[in-house]
Design a protein around this motif. Structure first.
Motif, short mmCIF file in Angstrom:
data_model
loop_
_atom_site.label_atom_id
_atom_site.label_comp_id
_atom_site.label_asym_id
_atom_site.label_seq_id
_atom_site.Cartn_x
_atom_site.Cartn_y
_atom_site.Cartn_z
N ALA A 20 0.84 -1.20 0.00
CA ALA A 20 0.00 0.00 0.00
C ALA A 20 0.88 1.25 0.00
O ALA A 20 0.62 2.21 -0.75
N ALA A 21 1.94 1.24 0.82
CA ALA A 21 2.86 2.38 0.85
C ALA A 21 3.61 2.51 -0.47
O ALA A 21 3.78 3.61 -1.00
N ALA A 22 4.05 1.39 -1.02
CA ALA A 22 4.77 1.40 -2.30
C ALA A 22 3.88 1.94 -3.41
O ALA A 22 4.35 2.69 -4.28
N LYS A 23 2.60 1.56 -3.40
CA LYS A 23 1.68 2.05 -4.43
C LYS A 23 1.55 3.57 -4.34
O LYS A 23 1.58 4.25 -5.36
N ARG A 24 1.40 4.09 -3.13
CA ARG A 24 1.30 5.55 -2.97
C ARG A 24 2.55 6.25 -3.51
O ARG A 24 2.45 7.24 -4.23
N LEU A 25 3.72 5.72 -3.18
CA LEU A 25 4.97 6.31 -3.66
C LEU A 25 5.10 6.19 -5.19
O LEU A 25 5.54 7.13 -5.85
N ALA A 26 4.72 5.04 -5.73
CA ALA A 26 4.82 4.83 -7.17
C ALA A 26 3.90 5.78 -7.93
O ALA A 26 4.27 6.32 -8.98
N VAL A 27 2.70 6.01 -7.40
CA VAL A 27 1.75 6.92 -8.04
C VAL A 27 2.31 8.34 -8.02
O VAL A 27 2.27 9.06 -9.02
N GLU A 28 2.85 8.76 -6.88
CA GLU A 28 3.42 10.11 -6.79
C GLU A 28 4.63 10.25 -7.70
O GLU A 28 4.80 11.26 -8.38
N TYR A 29 5.49 9.25 -7.73
CA TYR A 29 6.67 9.26 -8.59
C TYR A 29 6.26 9.41 -10.05
O TYR A 29 6.82 10.22 -10.79
N TYR A 30 5.25 8.64 -10.47
CA TYR A 30 4.77 8.72 -11.85
C TYR A 30 4.20 10.10 -12.16
O TYR A 30 4.46 10.67 -13.22
N ARG A 31 3.44 10.64 -11.21
CA ARG A 31 2.85 11.96 -11.40
C ARG A 31 3.94 13.02 -11.57
O ARG A 31 3.83 13.92 -12.41
#
Length: 161
Positions: A20-31
């Motif tokens: 869940a934490a990795a998904k949040r970071l991955a989404v922000e990184y992509y953005r």
């Protein structure tokens, strides 16, 4: 990745929290960068195991990612958004893999949440890859539409008529 059976209930819960934490970071990184962080495969394996009740294979198992009884399953992932190219490709599928089924977990690229899971027997996938006329297929790569054309959607369930 160990299966839930190998890491216990407490470990499985912790893996869910980490993803869940990795998904949040991955989404922000992509953005911020427009580039994927590279966690969609792990997210897809976890999502498929949770939704479909699969047992994840040990890390670096050749040819498959999970088991459903004795059925060996390769799990592929693709993150899609509103402006996604309809010809997006899946990761390479090796024809010589000890595999019975291929799953495609389609994730929403805005939050890396699952949208759909598609399933196809390995034989028809390999037959499609063997069709001449495509450099991508010759490398073991199918587009998402090619795969979904031979697969069936297993989640969410189709509405009955």
């Amino acid at each position: 990745m160990k299966s839930d059976n190998d890491i216990g209930t407490e470990g499985a819960a912790r893996v869910g929290e980490i993803l869940a934490a990795a998904k949040r970071l991955a989404v922000e990184y992509y953005r911020l960068t427009g580039k994927p962080l590279g966690v969609t495969g792990e997210v897809a394996e976890y999502v498929a195991s949770e939704i479909l009740g699969l047992k994840l294979a040990p890390a670096r198992t050749t040819g498959y990612d999970a088991l459903r009884g004795t059925e060996r399953i390769q799990i592929k992932s693709r993150a899609h958004g509103e402006k996604t190219n309809s010809g997006q490709k899946m990761a390479r599928i090796r024809a010589d893999s000890p595999c019975d089924t291929v799953l495609l977990v389609v994730l929403d690229n805005a939050a890396l949440e699952p949208r759909e899971i598609w399933e196809a027997p390995f034989g028809p996938v390999i037959e499609r890859l063997a069709r001449p006329g495509s450099k991508a297929r010759a490398r073991g790569v199918l587009s998402v539409p090619e795969f979904t054309g031979i697969a069936r959607r297993v989640w969410p369930a189709e509405a009955s008529h």
